[in-house]
Motif scaffolding. Sequence first.
Motif, PDB file in Angstrom:
ATOM      1  N   LEU A 212       0.928  -1.181   0.037  1.00  0.00           N
ATOM      2  CA  LEU A 212      -0.012  -0.056  -0.018  1.00  0.00           C
ATOM      3  C   LEU A 212       0.762   1.298   0.083  1.00  0.00           C
ATOM      4  O   LEU A 212       0.566   2.418  -0.796  1.00  0.00           O
ATOM      5  N   ASP A 213       1.978   1.353   0.745  1.00  0.00           N
ATOM      6  CA  ASP A 213       2.673   2.285   1.046  1.00  0.00           C
ATOM      7  C   ASP A 213       3.703   2.686  -0.381  1.00  0.00           C
ATOM      8  O   ASP A 213       4.287   3.549  -0.488  1.00  0.00           O
ATOM      9  N   SER A 214       3.727   1.625  -1.074  1.00  0.00           N
ATOM     10  CA  SER A 214       4.552   1.701  -2.287  1.00  0.00           C
ATOM     11  C   SER A 214       3.602   1.985  -3.448  1.00  0.00           C
ATOM     12  O   SER A 214       4.067   1.860  -4.546  1.00  0.00           O
ATOM     13  N   GLY A 215       2.384   2.108  -3.211  1.00  0.00           N
ATOM     14  CA  GLY A 215       1.455   2.588  -4.386  1.00  0.00           C
ATOM     15  C   GLY A 215       1.057   1.644  -5.231  1.00  0.00           C
ATOM     16  O   GLY A 215       0.445   1.602  -6.248  1.00  0.00           O
ATOM     17  N   ARG A 216       1.003   0.198  -4.350  1.00  0.00           N
ATOM     18  CA  ARG A 216       0.282  -1.018  -5.094  1.00  0.00           C
ATOM     19  C   ARG A 216      -0.841  -1.661  -4.660  1.00  0.00           C
ATOM     20  O   ARG A 216      -0.719  -2.860  -3.756  1.00  0.00           O
ATOM     21  N   ALA A 217      -1.794  -0.618  -4.453  1.00  0.00           N
ATOM     22  CA  ALA A 217      -2.829  -1.084  -3.718  1.00  0.00           C
ATOM     23  C   ALA A 217      -3.765  -2.540  -4.187  1.00  0.00           C
ATOM     24  O   ALA A 217      -4.340  -3.142  -3.484  1.00  0.00           O
ATOM     25  N   SER A 218      -3.685  -2.698  -5.578  1.00  0.00           N
ATOM     26  CA  SER A 218      -4.384  -3.933  -5.979  1.00  0.00           C
ATOM     27  C   SER A 218      -3.756  -5.193  -5.628  1.00  0.00           C
ATOM     28  O   SER A 218      -4.258  -6.096  -5.196  1.00  0.00           O
TER      29      SER A 218
END
Length: 379
Positions: A212-218
């Motif tokens: 999530l914190d790396s922008g990979r929500a999916s």
Amino acid sequence: MDATDLPRLCDQRGWKNRARLMLELRAAARRTNRGLLPDDTSLKRMIREWVHGRRGLSPEYADLFAEVFGVPFAIGRPGTATAAPTADGTDLVDRLSAAATLDASLIALLETQTDSFRALDRQLGAARTLQQTEAHVDQMTDLWRYALPGTHRATLAAALAEASALAGWQALDIGDSHKAWSHHETAKSAARESGDRSIIAHVTAQQAYALLDSGRASDAVALVRHARTEADGRVPATLRSWLWAAEAEALAACGAAGPAQDALDEAGRALPTQDDGLPFLFLNDVHLARWRGHCLARLGKTEAIQELTESVEHLDPTFTRAAAGLRCDLALAYSVRGQHDEARTEARAAEALAARASSARQRRRIAQLVMSGEGQSGR
């Protein structure tokens, strides 16, 4: 950490040039009363030499970088402190002998230490406790790797998984997603050996926050869902609720309002009236309401304000970092409703709490919120 890690640490914080790093170093020197640093030209040259491994860190600068980034830095050049293995095998004998002392009372003592680090982390923040937690994890890992098979080894593996997951969460809080991922890999390996389904599910799902914190929500949704479905029906109710809530948060980060709300409803239904006694989970009506408010705020739902306001009134004051996140969510919810004065008030409160907990993660959220608010007010 050593000085060659500086570029990665700066990138994680969005610092694009050496000027920002020098500014932070000077601020740290003032906070710690270390006097004046060299001029910019000299300091820039020193940073370049440190980054390329041509110059070793002095104790003074190692402490300054630890103050800036919230993680310990090694003194000297990278690799110079590595001890050569002994040729006669005495190191192995010593480690096997130490692991042979493992028994139920020692494991209980180690678990008590983990609990104390949890309590310190809640109040003081990861920047002040991560180094101690990592030393604790290293000690447990050493015992685990050299312990012979048996009940005690499996029990220690469960304890190590919980401690390493705590270190991973703390690393995430200081903004080091890579270290957070690594600690959770250790946690998962130990959890699998323990055979404890609850711990396996918890450390696997918690690792999703690095995504999530790396922008990979999916990808985070997929990982939490995998942990939940693997554990379904075979873990305590509190953990089932926690897994559904974590999935809801990941879905909210994807903008999936309907599925996120469904997951929140499942979390509410699963939450038991009595605590299941899982030492690594803090989940009750108040925390679940805070979680629900966070998801609604991320989805731009103005009804988040009521959930979050009630959570502010009932949240245990020792949860400093959680309170910072809660205030940040309230600022976001007020901003969505167009109540910008209230949003600024909550953002200031969030910043003060995040500073008290030294939470880089919450500070980053607050900074993004403030920037977004400034952009909207300028349109």
